[in-house]
Design a protein around this motif. Structure first.
Motif, short mmCIF file in Angstrom:
data_model
loop_
_atom_site.label_atom_id
_atom_site.label_comp_id
_atom_site.label_asym_id
_atom_site.label_seq_id
_atom_site.Cartn_x
_atom_site.Cartn_y
_atom_site.Cartn_z
N HIS A 301 49.57 85.65 59.60
CA HIS A 301 48.41 86.51 59.86
C HIS A 301 47.64 86.08 61.12
N GLU A 302 47.92 84.92 61.65
CA GLU A 302 47.21 84.48 62.85
C GLU A 302 47.45 85.43 64.03
N ILE A 303 48.63 86.07 64.05
CA ILE A 303 48.96 86.95 65.19
C ILE A 303 48.13 88.23 65.16
N TYR A 304 47.58 88.60 64.03
CA TYR A 304 46.84 89.85 63.94
C TYR A 304 45.42 89.72 64.48
N LEU A 305 45.08 88.53 64.97
CA LEU A 305 43.85 88.40 65.73
C LEU A 305 44.01 89.03 67.11
N THR A 306 45.25 89.12 67.60
CA THR A 306 45.52 89.73 68.91
C THR A 306 45.44 91.25 68.84
N ASP A 307 46.07 91.82 67.82
CA ASP A 307 46.05 93.27 67.65
C ASP A 307 46.39 93.57 66.19
N THR A 308 46.30 94.84 65.81
CA THR A 308 46.57 95.22 64.44
C THR A 308 48.06 95.13 64.14
N GLU A 309 48.37 95.04 62.86
CA GLU A 309 49.78 94.94 62.45
C GLU A 309 50.56 96.18 62.84
N ASP A 310 49.97 97.36 62.71
CA ASP A 310 50.67 98.60 63.04
C ASP A 310 51.00 98.66 64.53
#
Length: 605
Positions: A301-310
């Motif tokens: 989940h750390e990567i979703y600080l960059t952008d949304t999962e979709d």
């Protein structure tokens, strides 16, 4: 009353107020409760993580009227004097500006005096790694055997620069970066207590950009608070010059689709908005890192600080892992070049060119090109750029009337024809600009298109109307060139040539020629065979041929013409003919006996 910055106004006044440093808080509190107080402490960690604040809390805990205690009251005269910086028993020294031996000698003379008001004299030396070697040596003896009323607290962001002799005499506490969740929680407390209206998204963005530093986060919130009545994510982006998710999403999509013109237009638009080139490349690297980690582990989940999962899931199919690794290497290279570049815009444009074309000479870039080629072949390369040949999936069926008696039985169905599509060398010129990288690709047997059966249904072999199957096209015979001339001398000459070009950093030429083998050397002509026809054609190009012949001229001291031929390697090498030796001269018996005894030879000068 003068305005006080947020990071000063909200500085922790007790161990319980420390954010994200639980291990340090527990260790120091227990030491104060049990009375096991060391004479020297070393606080190490990144900037803005609470090293100086913890040092002042420890000084208050030691000199509080109710202490030594783990919970200083902050109300007694000693605590108040330490808080306002007027205490005569707590000294805060900046080692960056007081780094010489004279300052340390002065300190050694003063430590012998007893405290004025409290129990301990506390010396807080900030950025202690800035002291000179002579100053460290002068401090060493005092640090080793200080008076009972002295406590040293050394703070540094670079503990590896501190001598081991100093290091071993201190109790070290490592301050870690504060997590984004802890920073965001603390920012909400500060914003509410300071009457600053701030959105949750804005506080989360501030926490991410502070990179684990609580002081940096408070300073940024203080700056954003004067920009607008309500601090939003857009306010934070304007203050920091951040590119933003939407623009990065468009830029990454253009790179993934290899639309260079669109990527350059986006770069120009961001530059016109005043965005810094380094900031653009840094955020682009962070976004591509998020795409790479999403492909590896979507649950991270750390990567979703960059952008949304979709959004990341939509862009992920545009890239392969090797291409993303090559892109990260190219971006880091460009960010390094920006330090020495007079025009950062040019560096960024060339970087985008390489990202869209998958250019570069690194291993990751080469693997990305192989990955792209495999995808093109699997998806079917356009007909104009392919060479199709028809092969059989099984031997052609024999009609029942002509089959031997032993094979008479159930009807045999003719195997359907299959089409195997392989890319011609011209089709991959854009994917592999350097032909030296193609040798390993064309050798592979798994880089082929999926076999597709012909649409025509197979007919029973026994029917008279069954058309005779087309004969299988025989593969073009590969010529075999036999060894000729002084091929052994030519092979030595060829190896020396490759070594010289390698030392001259002409790696592409060396890689292209590495698959060659010498088959002949006579009459000033060096013949080199290549199993790969494409590599042979490239070696015969004027630029490559001229470069090799110049090196051969330097080695052989005569003109040597290079001839590269496409041929299979002969099975075995003939034994090199012994070189003719000059007739032995008559020597005296004593000299001959010495030569035989020591295995020497006689040379005429």
């Amino acid at each position: 009353m003068a305005y006080v910055a947020l990071y000063r106004r909200w500085r922790p006044q007790g161990f319980d107020a420390l954010v994200g440093q639980d291990a340090v808080r527990i260790a120091l509190s227990n030491a104060l409760i049990t009375g096991r107080i060391a004479h020297a402490y070393l606080f190490a960690g990144p900037r803005g993580t609470g090293k100086t604040s913890t040092a002042k809390i420890l000084a208050k805990a030691l000199n509080c009227d109710q202490g030594p205690t783990a919970n200083p009251c902050n109300e007694c005269p000693n605590c108040q004097r330490i808080n306002d910086g007027s205490s005569m028993d707590v000294f805060e020294i900046d080692a960056a500006s007081n780094r010489g031996i004279d300052e340390i000698r002065d300190l050694r003379e003063k430590v012998m005096f007893a405290p004025v008001n409290g129990r301990y004299k506390v010396y807080i030396i900030d950025e202690v790694h800035m002291l000179t070697t002579e100053a460290f040596n002068a401090l060493l003896k005092t640090l080793e055997e200080p008076p009972a009323h002295i406590v040293f607290i050394l703070a540094t962001t670079e503990p590896h620069k501190i001598p081991a002799t100093i290091h071993s005499r201190c109790q070290r506490f490592d301050f870690k970066r504060v997590t984004n969740e802890d920073i965001e929680k603390r920012l909400r407390e500060v914003a509410d207590g300071s009457e600053i209206q701030a959105d949750d998204e804005a506080l989360k963005l501030i926490a991410i950009q502070s990179d684990g530093g609580m002081r940096d986060a408070l300073s940024l919130l203080d700056q954003c608070g004067v920009m607008a009545e309500t601090v939003t994510a857009e306010t934070v982006r304007n203050v920091l010059g951040i590119v933003g998710r939407e623009a990065l999403r468009e830029l990454v999509g253009a790179i993934g689709r290899q639309e260079l013109s669109v990527a350059l237009q986006l770069l120009n638009r961001l530059a016109e908005q005043g965005k810094d080139v380094r900031q653009i490349l840094t955020e682009l690297a962070e976004y591509l890192r998020a795409v790479l980690l999403y492909q590896a582990s979507p649950a991270y989940h750390e990567i979703y600080l960059t952008d949304t999962e979709d959004a990341i899931a939509e862009l992920a199919p545009l890239f392969g892992s090797d291409r993303l690794m090559a892109a990260e290497e190219r971006l880091h290279q460009a960010m390094t070049e920006l330090r020495f570049s007079a025009r950062g815009r040019i560096t960024a444009e060339l970087c985008l060119f390489d990202l869209c074309r998958i250019e570069g000479s690194t291993v990751a870039a080469l693997m990305a090109r192989v990955e792209q080629l495999e995808r093109q072949v699997q998806n079917g390369v356009p007909q104009a750029a392919t060479v199709a040949r028809t092969v059989r999936q099984a031997p052609a069926a024999v009609p029942a009337a002509q089959a031997p008696a032993a094979q008479q039985g159930p009807s045999v169905t003719a195997a359907p024809a299959v089409t195997l599509v392989t890319p011609a060398p011209q089709a991959v010129a854009d994917v592999f600009p350097d032909p030296a990288q193609l040798d390993a690709v064309f050798e592979r047997t798994d880089v082929v298109a999926p076999i597709q059966k012909s649409e025509a249904p197979a007919r029973p072999a026994e029917l008279p109307s069954q058309a005779e199957p087309e004969p299988q096209q025989a593969a073009a015979p590969v010529a075999v060139v036999e060894y000729s001339g002084d091929w052994a001398d030519g092979e030595d000459l060829w190896k020396q040539t490759l070594e010289i070009l390698k030392n001259e950093k002409k790696q592409s030429m060396v890689a292209c020629a590495a698959g060659g083998y010498v088959t002949g050397y006579e009459n000033g002509i060096l013949t080199v065979g290549f199993k790969n026809q494409f590599m042979c054609v490239r070696m015969n190009d004027p630029d490559y041929k001229k470069a090799f012949e110049e090196v051969l001229l330097r080695l052989a001291r005569q003109s040597v013409r290079l001839e590269c031929v496409a041929a299979a390697k002969p099975a075995a090498r003939p034994k090199a003919a012994p070189k003719p030796q000059a007739p032995a001269e008559t020597v005296e018996p004593e000299v001959q006996a010495a030569l035989d005894a020591f295995g020497g030879t006689l040379q005429k000068l």
